[in-house]
Design a protein around this motif. Structure first.
Motif, short mmCIF file in Angstrom:
data_model
loop_
_atom_site.label_atom_id
_atom_site.label_comp_id
_atom_site.label_asym_id
_atom_site.label_seq_id
_atom_site.Cartn_x
_atom_site.Cartn_y
_atom_site.Cartn_z
N ASP A 78 0.83 -1.20 0.00
CA ASP A 78 0.00 0.00 0.00
C ASP A 78 0.86 1.25 0.00
N THR A 94 0.82 4.12 -2.88
CA THR A 94 0.44 5.50 -2.56
C THR A 94 1.61 6.46 -2.73
N TYR A 95 2.67 6.24 -1.97
CA TYR A 95 3.83 7.13 -2.04
C TYR A 95 4.67 6.88 -3.29
N CYS A 118 1.56 6.44 -7.10
CA CYS A 118 0.76 7.66 -7.30
C CYS A 118 1.65 8.89 -7.46
N THR A 130 -2.64 19.37 -4.67
CA THR A 130 -1.88 18.30 -4.03
C THR A 130 -1.03 18.83 -2.88
#
Length: 126
Positions: free
Chosen positions: A45, A49-50, A53, A81
């Motif tokens: 995850d 995410t880091y 994305c 963002t």
């Protein structure tokens, strides 16, 4: 317009670097911010995410340098963002108390990038 492009390029580079760091070695790069990854699910995850994305956002920021309309969109995305990151950090500080200094360094960087993007967007809109 030139400053707007510079702002977007800087943001793209930072997002690409962060994305690569977390795609390649996520466990190593969370040690400084006290995130513990105790399962493959947590690591995956974090990579998504880091890593994924952030890397994708970096590519998008480079892509939008093609024309004025897309540069406006890029500045708005930069504002959203970085503003979202800054808002989350400020809210976290208010709720949870004083963190390690790294959080304040990141917050200053995010607010600076946000301010630069707002300034650039205001100049393009004239």
């Amino acid at each position: 317009m030139k400053l707007a492009k510079v702002s977007i390029i800087i943001t793209a580079i930072v997002y690409l670097i962060i994305g690569l760091m977390f795609l390649i070695a996520p466990v190593r790069f969370v040690e400084g911010i006290d995130i513990s990854l105790n399962s493959p699910t947590a690591i995956i995850d974090l990579q998504a995410t880091y890593g994924g994305c952030m890397f994708a956002l970096g590519i998008f920021f480079l892509y939008i340098l093609k024309n004025l309309i897309l540069i406006r969109v890029g500045l708005v995305l930069q504002i959203l963002t970085l503003g979202g990151f800054a808002f989350g950090r400020i809210l976290g500080i208010l709720i949870h108390g004083v963190p390690k200094p790294i959080i304040f360094y990141l917050l200053v960087a995010e607010i600076s990038g946000l301010a630069l993007a707002v300034y650039c967007l205001s100049k393009i809109e004239e």
